[in-house]
Structures are given as C-alpha cells and as structure tokens.
Write a protein that holds these residues in place. Structure first.
Motif, short mmCIF file in Angstrom:
data_model
loop_
_atom_site.label_atom_id
_atom_site.label_comp_id
_atom_site.label_asym_id
_atom_site.label_seq_id
_atom_site.Cartn_x
_atom_site.Cartn_y
_atom_site.Cartn_z
N SER A 94 26.42 67.03 35.05
CA SER A 94 27.12 66.50 36.26
C SER A 94 26.05 65.52 36.72
CB SER A 94 26.92 67.58 37.06
OG SER A 94 28.05 68.67 36.95
N PHE A 95 24.77 65.42 36.27
CA PHE A 95 23.92 64.26 36.63
C PHE A 95 24.24 62.90 36.07
CE2 PHE A 95 20.01 62.19 35.61
CZ PHE A 95 19.57 61.80 36.95
N LEU A 96 24.59 63.21 34.40
CA LEU A 96 24.78 62.10 33.60
C LEU A 96 26.29 61.66 34.04
CD1 LEU A 96 23.41 63.51 30.51
CD2 LEU A 96 22.37 61.81 31.81
N PHE A 97 27.07 62.21 34.54
CA PHE A 97 28.46 61.74 34.95
C PHE A 97 28.61 61.25 36.16
CE2 PHE A 97 30.36 65.25 31.93
CZ PHE A 97 29.77 64.48 30.80
N LYS A 98 27.39 61.24 37.04
CA LYS A 98 27.40 60.51 38.54
C LYS A 98 28.02 59.57 38.81
CE LYS A 98 22.94 59.26 38.82
NZ LYS A 98 21.35 59.36 39.43
N ASP A 99 28.04 58.64 37.72
CA ASP A 99 28.53 57.31 37.81
C ASP A 99 29.75 56.99 37.30
OD1 ASP A 99 26.16 56.47 39.42
OD2 ASP A 99 25.08 55.80 37.56
N GLY A 100 30.43 58.22 36.87
CA GLY A 100 31.72 58.08 36.17
C GLY A 100 31.60 58.20 34.58
N HIS A 101 32.46 58.71 33.83
CA HIS A 101 32.55 58.92 32.37
C HIS A 101 33.74 59.39 31.77
CE1 HIS A 101 30.80 59.78 28.40
NE2 HIS A 101 30.16 58.56 28.70
N THR A 102 34.12 59.04 30.54
CA THR A 102 35.22 59.25 29.89
C THR A 102 35.46 61.02 29.86
OG1 THR A 102 34.30 59.46 27.67
CG2 THR A 102 35.44 57.25 28.66
N PHE A 103 34.41 61.65 30.09
CA PHE A 103 34.35 62.95 29.97
C PHE A 103 34.61 63.68 31.32
CE2 PHE A 103 31.68 63.06 26.31
CZ PHE A 103 32.56 63.47 25.45
N SER A 104 35.40 64.59 31.54
CA SER A 104 35.91 65.25 32.84
C SER A 104 34.76 66.49 33.35
CB SER A 104 37.11 66.02 32.87
OG SER A 104 37.35 66.73 33.83
N GLN A 106 35.07 68.34 35.83
CA GLN A 106 35.89 69.36 36.25
C GLN A 106 36.35 70.21 35.09
OE1 GLN A 106 39.40 68.19 38.35
NE2 GLN A 106 39.96 70.13 38.96
N LYS A 107 36.70 69.70 33.69
CA LYS A 107 36.74 70.75 32.84
C LYS A 107 35.63 71.39 32.38
CE LYS A 107 40.98 68.08 30.97
NZ LYS A 107 41.35 67.21 29.71
N HIS A 108 34.71 70.61 32.45
CA HIS A 108 33.40 71.29 32.09
C HIS A 108 32.67 72.33 32.96
CE1 HIS A 108 29.61 71.38 29.72
NE2 HIS A 108 28.84 71.42 30.87
N VAL A 109 32.96 72.31 34.07
CA VAL A 109 32.68 73.18 35.31
C VAL A 109 33.59 74.47 34.92
CG1 VAL A 109 33.00 73.84 37.59
CG2 VAL A 109 31.88 71.78 37.06
N LEU A 110 34.88 74.18 34.67
CA LEU A 110 35.95 75.18 34.44
C LEU A 110 35.42 76.04 33.29
CD1 LEU A 110 38.96 73.69 35.49
CD2 LEU A 110 37.79 75.40 36.79
N SER A 111 35.24 75.30 32.12
CA SER A 111 34.63 75.85 30.84
C SER A 111 33.44 76.54 31.16
CB SER A 111 34.62 75.09 29.90
OG SER A 111 33.64 73.99 30.17
N VAL A 112 32.40 76.21 31.72
CA VAL A 112 31.10 76.94 31.98
C VAL A 112 31.28 78.17 32.76
CG1 VAL A 112 28.60 76.88 32.98
CG2 VAL A 112 29.73 74.92 31.46
#
Length: 425
Positions: A94-104, A106-112
């Motif tokens: 989440s920290f690394l994606f804070k500026d936007g990224h191709t990874f989702s 939301q999907k990662h939160v759901l999987s974890v």
C-alpha cells in the motif's frame, strides 16, 4: 466410589468435548489395569474396583489438571507473527502504491484478507481426518496437473488455470494438495521406498510438463524432507536418491552433448556466474539488483522513490530488493530476522508434536516455507540464480498468499490438537 462415578466427576471438569472423550478412554484403561492387579492379589471385584479408584486420587484435583493438560491450545506466538507479517506485507504494498501503480491495491487487500481468514478457519479444522485419504488426495493432485496440459492460458510460457474467473494460477496450486497426500500415504503400511520413488517420478513428471521450475524444485524438496522424516529405511532412501541424482545429471550431460539445450538457456546459466559479459541480455537483471542493493545504504531511500523502477518483478520475485532499497539494510535485516524466527518457531513446534501424521505435515510445511524464504532472499542478493519465486507475505499475488496461509493454518491446526493423542485400544 464406583469407577463410573469417578469418571463422571473427573469429566465434569473437562471443558473440551473432544478432550473429554480421550481422557475417559485413558482413565478407563488405567482403572482396568489397576483393578486386574488388585484382583490378582485376592481382592473381590467390587473391592478391587474401589481400591483402583482410591489410588487414582481425588476427582476434584485430577479433573482441573487433566483439563489444563489436554485442552486444545493455540500457538499465539506463531499466529501473532503470521498476522503481523501479513499486515506488514499489506502495508508495504500500500505504501509503495500510494502514487498509483499498475498493480491493484484493492485486489491485494482482498487476497491477504482472504488468506488470513482461510488460515484461521484451518486452525480449528481437525487435520487428522485427512490421514486415511492420502491416496485419494494424491490422485486428485495428479488430475489437477493433467488439466494444465489442456490449458489455453499461458504466462511466461507456463500454462495457467483460471479459477472461477477470479484468478489465474500455475501448477504451484497443487503443492498443498500433494503435501496432504504424501503425509497420508507415508502413514500407510503399504508404503515402501520403491513405491515412494515410483509415485514421486510419476508426479514430478506431471509437474515438469507444466514448465514450472520452481514448482518442481519445491515439490522435490518437500517430498525429500517428508520421506526422510517417515519410518522408511534411510539407507535405501540414500541409495535411491543417489541413483535418481546420477540419472538426472547423466540426462543433462547427454542433452548438452546433443545440443538439446537452447542458447538462451545456456546464457542464463553463464550470466549468473559472469553477469558483466551479458550486461545487455541475461546479466542485466543481476547487475541491476546488485546496484540497488549496494546503493541502499543502512536506511534506504524513502524520500526518493519516484525514480525507482517499480516493474512487476520488483513487486513479486524481487520484493526483497525493493524492501532493501526503500528501507535500507537495516529494514531488510529486520525482515530477515523475523523470517528466521518463524522458521525457528516451526521447528520448535515440530519437536513438541507427538502425532506422526502431524509431524510429517509440519516437516513438509517447514520445507516449503524455508525454501521460499531462502531462495527468494538468496537470488535477490545474487547468491542464487534467478527464478520466478515469491517471498512469503511480502510479494504481491493471491496464489502465494493462499499457499502460505494454508501452510501456517495447517501448522497451527496440528499444534491445536497436539495434546489430543488418539487412544489405541
């Protein structure tokens, strides 16, 4: 006091229904043996029974002690660390994606979140019910691997299987299934070294057909550790392993002599040894990782992540390099120590478990988890050749999260039942 009264009073202190059943069976056995001894000394049956009950002690003292001893337990230390590492991995992405990224995110939160729920549910599952289904589970695992050969979905040249339109997975999905299968089969009286070798060769051939090197490696290591921890002859196992290893090396040498190995495959091997000579091709990644690790410093580059190349591989296979560059050598050292503690804790649980089936399950889980951590960190530091393998808890991906949740849920389940040993008649 009659034995039935004694058992009823003791059982009234036992809160676990399952523990109560095992404790009653154990006490009945002790009372029966004690009664026989008093009978042989010339006492009447009723008198012998009273003497046996009297020697057992006060039910109000025995009951609470047995309740504490045989109560199902939760390893809060390992469970807490599992939850902490899952949360840390979620925070990192989440920290690394804070500026936007191709990874989702939301999907990662759901999987974890799904993996944590799955592990907690598995904790309370009675793993012992699976022991007699080893052969059936092995067949299911083989059938799943066969399905990959008919897949029309390929990622990096490997066949994928789509699960209900939610996610695509590779053959690593079969690893937990074979873990349960081997644990059950190795408890069977029919199992021997030669049968185990035949089953391994058949199943590893199916894994090889999925073009998944990491799956083949993890599966081989898992089977080797589990078979070694079983009751099979270690001498025969060493001889068989030697024959298999010699055969594999011979086939590799024959392939080289016949030029069956392609040029790019040879180049990948040489690039690991001398990446400078292949700086524009296979050696580029090795040099890039080496540069990022060297430039990380003790406290990383939290303030200058904008220039960092967040490619897909840096968030999956090379997440440890990303952690090191972001949080420095100090951050990566902390992560390494946490993983080391988890490995030690699993080995500690293995020593405390008495159930043979449970011990073999934990040994397989230990092998898979330790290999993932060691190989992922090793290749990130340039100590091992690069393969596609995620770092548990830290890497992005639902499949990795679910597999490791299964491993830890199973370990916690074995620990939960470790004081409830089946009473043999």
């Amino acid at each position: 006091m009659r034995s039935t009264q004694f058992l009823e009073q003791v059982s009234s202190y036992i809160r676990s229904k399952e523990a109560k059943k095992y404790i009653e069976a154990e006490l009945k056995n002790h009372l029966h043996l004690s009664k026989q001894q008093w009978t042989k000394k010339g006492y009447h049956e009723d008198e012998a029974e009273e003497m046996a009950v009297r020697n057992m002690g006060n039910p109000s003292e025995i009951g609470p002690k047995l309740d504490k001893l045989h109560r199902p337990k939760i390893d809060w230390k390992l469970l807490s660390m599992f939850l902490f590492m899952s949360a840390m991995g979620l925070f990192l992405l989440s920290f690394l994606f804070k500026d936007g990224h191709t990874f989702s995110v939301q999907k990662h939160v759901l999987s974890v979140t799904g993996s944590v729920i799955f592990a907690c549910l598995l904790l309370f599952f009675d793993y012992r019910k699976l022991q007699r289904w080893g052969w059936v589970i092995f067949t299911i695992g083989c059938l799943i691997l066969v399905q990959f050969q008919y897949s029309h979905i390929y990622v990096y040249g490997r066949p994928q299987m789509n699960i209900m339109g939610l996610m695509s997975v590779d053959s690593l999905i079969a690893l937990p299934i074979f873990l349960l299968a081997w644990a059950g089969m190795l408890q069977s009286k029919k199992m021997n070294v030669y049968l185990a070798t035949f089953l391994y060769i058949c199943s590893v051939f199916l894994f090889m057909n999925t073009v998944n090197v990491q799956a083949v490696g993890l599966y081989t290591l898992m089977v080797a550790v589990m078979v070694w921890r079983s009751g099979l002859s270690k001498k025969k196992l060493l001889i068989t392993a030697g024959v298999l290893f010699t055969t594999c090396v011979s086939l590799l040498l024959i392939s080289i002599s016949l030029n069956d190995i392609k040029t790019y495959q040879f180049e990948r091997i040489l690039a690991f040894v001398t990446p400078e000579k292949f700086s524009r091709t296979s050696g580029y990644t090795y040099l890039k990782l080496e540069r990022l690790i060297a430039d990380a410093g003790w406290f990383g580059h939290l303030g200058s992540l904008g220039s960092f190349d967040f490619s897909n591989d840096m968030m999956t296979d090379f997440i440890f390099v990303t952690i090191t560059y972001t949080f420095g050598w100090a951050g990566s050292l902390l992560i390494g120590l946490l993983f080391l503690w988890m490995i030690w804790r699993i080995s500690h649980i293995f020593k405390t478990v008495k159930d043979p089936f449970g011990k073999i399950l934990i040994s397989g889980c230990f092998a898979i988890f330790t290999a993932q951590v060691s190989i992922s960190i090793g290749m990130s530091l340039g100590l091992l050749p690069i393969i596609n393998l995620s770092l548990p808890f830290m890497s992005y991906g639902a499949l990795s999260a679910m597999i490791n949740a299964f491993l830890f849920g199973l370990i916690l389940s074995v620990y939960h039942k470790k004081n409830l040993i089946r009473i043999k008649a």
